[in-house]
Scaffold this active site. Structure first.
Site, PDB file in Angstrom:
ATOM      1  N   LYS A  80       0.876  -1.181   0.000  1.00  0.00           N
ATOM      2  CA  LYS A  80       0.000   0.000   0.000  1.00  0.00           C
ATOM      3  C   LYS A  80       0.904   1.219   0.000  1.00  0.00           C
ATOM      4  O   LYS A  80       2.064   1.146   0.429  1.00  0.00           O
ATOM      5  CB  LYS A  80      -0.849   0.000   1.276  1.00  0.00           C
ATOM      6  CG  LYS A  80      -2.076   0.858   1.198  1.00  0.00           C
ATOM      7  CD  LYS A  80      -3.271   0.088   0.686  1.00  0.00           C
ATOM      8  CE  LYS A  80      -4.521   0.946   0.643  1.00  0.00           C
ATOM      9  NZ  LYS A  80      -5.704   0.213   0.238  1.00  0.00           N
ATOM     10  N   LEU A 178     -20.994   7.811   2.391  1.00  0.00           N
ATOM     11  CA  LEU A 178     -21.647   7.690   1.084  1.00  0.00           C
ATOM     12  C   LEU A 178     -20.660   8.032  -0.023  1.00  0.00           C
ATOM     13  O   LEU A 178     -20.907   8.913  -0.851  1.00  0.00           O
ATOM     14  CB  LEU A 178     -22.860   8.622   1.033  1.00  0.00           C
ATOM     15  CG  LEU A 178     -23.943   8.302   2.065  1.00  0.00           C
ATOM     16  CD1 LEU A 178     -24.865   9.497   2.259  1.00  0.00           C
ATOM     17  CD2 LEU A 178     -24.730   7.063   1.639  1.00  0.00           C
ATOM     18  N   GLY A 179     -19.536   7.338  -0.036  1.00  0.00           N
ATOM     19  CA  GLY A 179     -18.509   7.603  -1.040  1.00  0.00           C
ATOM     20  C   GLY A 179     -18.678   6.714  -2.254  1.00  0.00           C
ATOM     21  O   GLY A 179     -19.782   6.274  -2.578  1.00  0.00           O
ATOM     22  N   HIS A 180     -17.560   6.429  -2.920  1.00  0.00           N
ATOM     23  CA  HIS A 180     -17.599   5.629  -4.144  1.00  0.00           C
ATOM     24  C   HIS A 180     -18.247   4.269  -3.894  1.00  0.00           C
ATOM     25  O   HIS A 180     -19.041   3.795  -4.689  1.00  0.00           O
ATOM     26  CB  HIS A 180     -16.178   5.415  -4.678  1.00  0.00           C
ATOM     27  CG  HIS A 180     -15.562   6.668  -5.193  1.00  0.00           C
ATOM     28  ND1 HIS A 180     -14.706   7.443  -4.448  1.00  0.00           N
ATOM     29  CD2 HIS A 180     -15.690   7.295  -6.383  1.00  0.00           C
ATOM     30  CE1 HIS A 180     -14.337   8.488  -5.167  1.00  0.00           C
ATOM     31  NE2 HIS A 180     -14.918   8.425  -6.337  1.00  0.00           N
ATOM     32  N   VAL A 181     -17.900   3.640  -2.781  1.00  0.00           N
ATOM     33  CA  VAL A 181     -18.459   2.313  -2.486  1.00  0.00           C
ATOM     34  C   VAL A 181     -19.811   2.449  -1.788  1.00  0.00           C
ATOM     35  O   VAL A 181     -20.787   1.793  -2.171  1.00  0.00           O
ATOM     36  CB  VAL A 181     -17.496   1.485  -1.599  1.00  0.00           C
ATOM     37  CG1 VAL A 181     -18.082   0.098  -1.347  1.00  0.00           C
ATOM     38  CG2 VAL A 181     -16.123   1.369  -2.230  1.00  0.00           C
ATOM     39  N   GLY A 182     -19.862   3.304  -0.762  1.00  0.00           N
ATOM     40  CA  GLY A 182     -21.065   3.419   0.070  1.00  0.00           C
ATOM     41  C   GLY A 182     -22.312   3.747  -0.738  1.00  0.00           C
ATOM     42  O   GLY A 182     -23.369   3.135  -0.534  1.00  0.00           O
TER      43      GLY A 182
HETATM   44  P1  NAD Z   1     -14.577   7.596  -0.502  1.00  0.00           P
HETATM   45  O1  NAD Z   1     -13.558   8.582  -0.071  1.00  0.00           O
HETATM   46  O2  NAD Z   1     -15.179   7.721  -1.849  1.00  0.00           O
HETATM   47  O3  NAD Z   1     -15.803   7.601   0.545  1.00  0.00           O
HETATM   48  C1  NAD Z   1     -15.691   7.762   1.904  1.00  0.00           C
HETATM   49  C2  NAD Z   1     -16.917   8.553   2.365  1.00  0.00           C
HETATM   50  O4  NAD Z   1     -16.926   8.557   3.783  1.00  0.00           O
HETATM   51  C3  NAD Z   1     -16.920   9.999   1.897  1.00  0.00           C
HETATM   52  O5  NAD Z   1     -18.160  10.333   1.308  1.00  0.00           O
HETATM   53  C4  NAD Z   1     -16.661  10.767   3.193  1.00  0.00           C
HETATM   54  O6  NAD Z   1     -17.253  12.044   3.176  1.00  0.00           O
HETATM   55  C5  NAD Z   1     -17.289   9.858   4.214  1.00  0.00           C
HETATM   56  N1  NAD Z   1     -16.801  10.044   5.583  1.00  0.00           N
HETATM   57  C6  NAD Z   1     -15.537  10.306   6.019  1.00  0.00           C
HETATM   58  N2  NAD Z   1     -15.518  10.402   7.351  1.00  0.00           N
HETATM   59  C7  NAD Z   1     -16.780  10.194   7.780  1.00  0.00           C
HETATM   60  C8  NAD Z   1     -17.398  10.167   9.060  1.00  0.00           C
HETATM   61  N3  NAD Z   1     -16.716  10.386  10.186  1.00  0.00           N
HETATM   62  N4  NAD Z   1     -18.727   9.912   9.140  1.00  0.00           N
HETATM   63  C9  NAD Z   1     -19.454   9.698   8.007  1.00  0.00           C
HETATM   64  N5  NAD Z   1     -18.917   9.728   6.775  1.00  0.00           N
HETATM   65  C10 NAD Z   1     -17.609   9.967   6.654  1.00  0.00           C
HETATM   66  O7  NAD Z   1     -13.948   6.157  -0.273  1.00  0.00           O
HETATM   67  P2  NAD Z   1     -14.420   4.757  -0.868  1.00  0.00           P
HETATM   68  O8  NAD Z   1     -13.615   4.449  -2.068  1.00  0.00           O
HETATM   69  O9  NAD Z   1     -15.896   4.699  -0.933  1.00  0.00           O
HETATM   70  O10 NAD Z   1     -13.906   3.783   0.290  1.00  0.00           O
HETATM   71  C11 NAD Z   1     -14.519   3.743   1.570  1.00  0.00           C
HETATM   72  C12 NAD Z   1     -13.789   2.775   2.476  1.00  0.00           C
HETATM   73  O11 NAD Z   1     -13.746   1.487   1.867  1.00  0.00           O
HETATM   74  C13 NAD Z   1     -12.335   3.120   2.774  1.00  0.00           C
HETATM   75  O12 NAD Z   1     -12.014   2.684   4.067  1.00  0.00           O
HETATM   76  C14 NAD Z   1     -11.556   2.296   1.766  1.00  0.00           C
HETATM   77  O13 NAD Z   1     -10.250   2.019   2.178  1.00  0.00           O
HETATM   78  C15 NAD Z   1     -12.404   1.047   1.738  1.00  0.00           C
HETATM   79  N6  NAD Z   1     -12.273   0.261   0.505  1.00  0.00           N
HETATM   80  C16 NAD Z   1     -12.575   0.820  -0.694  1.00  0.00           C
HETATM   81  C17 NAD Z   1     -12.442   0.061  -1.846  1.00  0.00           C
HETATM   82  C18 NAD Z   1     -12.780   0.634  -3.193  1.00  0.00           C
HETATM   83  O14 NAD Z   1     -12.892  -0.142  -4.159  1.00  0.00           O
HETATM   84  N7  NAD Z   1     -12.990   1.923  -3.331  1.00  0.00           N
HETATM   85  C19 NAD Z   1     -12.003  -1.270  -1.771  1.00  0.00           C
HETATM   86  C20 NAD Z   1     -11.745  -1.817  -0.501  1.00  0.00           C
HETATM   87  C21 NAD Z   1     -11.873  -1.027   0.629  1.00  0.00           C
END
Ligand code: NAD
Length: 345
Positions: A80, A178-182
């Site tokens: 990483k 509610l990010g890319h995955v959420g």
């Molecule tokens: P992202 O940055 O798109 O989304 C994260 C979201 O969480 C954002 O909307 C942010 O505003 C919100 N957030 C941050 N702090 C917060 C809090 N205290 N309370 C509520 N919301 C909060 O990231 P992502 O790509 O959706 O990834 C989310 C998680 O999943 C990370 O931990 C990442 O490491 C993990 N992950 C992602 C992937 C992937 O394919 N993107 C794969 C495996 C693991």
């Protein structure tokens, strides 16, 4: 921090500190283990409170990748990288080019990809300096929707284990982030008939979720108190901690965030409270499965991805059964199974 002591305890092979004053790049690349193949893991950009926080994060995340890649049956090790900086302010072409040069200097031992704070757009710059990049647009692309699908399948496996049925109709899910995955997970869960209570720290994310999916919203700090079937952490790590673990009113913790447990002891706490924990690196392996197809040179197709994603519910069931049989937590059970796969005899 006694760095070499920590590296010894955690089992890292190599850690590279990348310093480029011209672009302002301060980054750390951690290669945890390459027994199964080159170390694959994304590049996170984050405004860390201290350099020590950045080191701890990259060490934990890279180790998690070794376990995750092993559990997903991939011929890949774990690594990483983190770039220290504010992703909303500090990005530049120079910065990502400098990062690409450092990745290239490792000669393929580490393969990077997008992660929290970085995007496929940023990786388009990195690839100009190194071929050791995955998840580019036009190839396997953004892994997030596939991660979400893997988590969705994982949540169904958890429901099967706890309730004897994987039907999500009328199950309540409290979802944090509610990010890319959420956001994609919200779509999948609402389509499956689940009731969603969500939170985020950004109003634009919340408004989008409300408009598109009619979800209920709570303040970020209130998400831990929501009575629900499933708590889905989809933001950042260490959210299961001394301030939250006793507040959870769920039967299952299952979400995409990495390093959800602040410490391993919180897995014990969850188990004592009768809450099933889906180990993060097992349930969130969809993204790396997606990227691995690109790395392996196989022809990419959604059918192949869907087929490979079936490893997630399968592994979770194996973990739950092993944990039950041995009387250990699901987190410990997953570690033991993964270590058997990647450790050299
Ligand atoms: P992202 O940055 O798109 O989304 C994260 C979201 O969480 C954002 O909307 C942010 O505003 C919100 N957030 C941050 N702090 C917060 C809090 N205290 N309370 C509520 N919301 C909060 O990231 P992502 O790509 O959706 O990834 C989310 C998680 O999943 C990370 O931990 C990442 O490491 C993990 N992950 C992602 C992937 C992937 O394919 N993107 C794969 C495996 C693991």
């Amino acid at each position: 921090m006694e760095l070499f002591k920590v590296l010894g305890e955690m089992g890292h092979e190599e850690v590279v500190f990348c310093n480029d004053p011209e672009s302002g790049l301060k980054a750390i690349i951690a290669v945890h283990n390459t027994n199964l193949g080159p170390a694959l893991g994304g590049c996170r950009m984050w405004n860390y409170a201290s350099e020590e926080d950045a080191i701890r994060d990259v060490l934990r995340l890279s180790r998690g990748m070794t376990y995750k890649n092993a559990m997903m049956n991939l011929p890949l090790g774990g690594g990483k990288s983190v770039i220290i900086g504010d992703p909303r302010k500090d990005k530049s072409e120079k910065l990502f080019r400098a990062f690409g040069k450092f990745v290239n200097s490792l000669g393929g031992k580490y393969i990077t990809a997008e992660d929290v704070g970085t995007s496929p757009e940023d990786m388009k710059i990195v690839v100009q300096e190194t071929s050791h990049v995955a998840g580019l647009d036009g190839k396997s692309g953004d892994p997030s929707p596939i991660t979400a699908l893997g988590v969705f399948l994982g949540i169904k496996a958890c429901c099967e284990w706890v309730y004897g049925s994987d039907d999500l109709k009328d199950k309540t899910v409290a979802l944090q982030g509610l990010g890319h995955v959420g956001m994609e997970l919200v779509r999948l869960l609402t389509e499956a008939g689940a009731k969603l209570v969500v939170t985020d720290i950004y109003a634009d994310r919340i408004n989008e979720a409300k408009e598109k999916y009619g979800v209920q919203v709570v303040e970020p700090e209130k998400i831990y108190d929501v009575p629900c079937d499933i708590f889905a952490p989809c933001a950042l790590g260490a959210v299961i901690n001394e301030n939250t673990v006793d507040r959870l009113k769920c039967k299952i913790v299952a979400g995409c965030a990495n390093n959800q447990l602040k410490e391993e002891s919180f897995a014990e706490k969850l188990a004592q409270r009768g809450i099933l924990y889906a180990p993060d690196y097992v349930i969130n392996g969809g993204g790396v499965i997606n990227v691995s197809i690109e790395v392996s040179g196989q022809a990419y197709s959604r059918e192949l991805v869907n087929e490979k994603l079936q490893i997630i519910p399968k592994r979770l069931k194996e973990v739950f059964q092993f944990a039950e049989k041995e009387g250990i937590t699901t987190a410990r059970a997953a570690d033991i199974i993964a270590e058997k796969i990647f450790m050299k005899k």
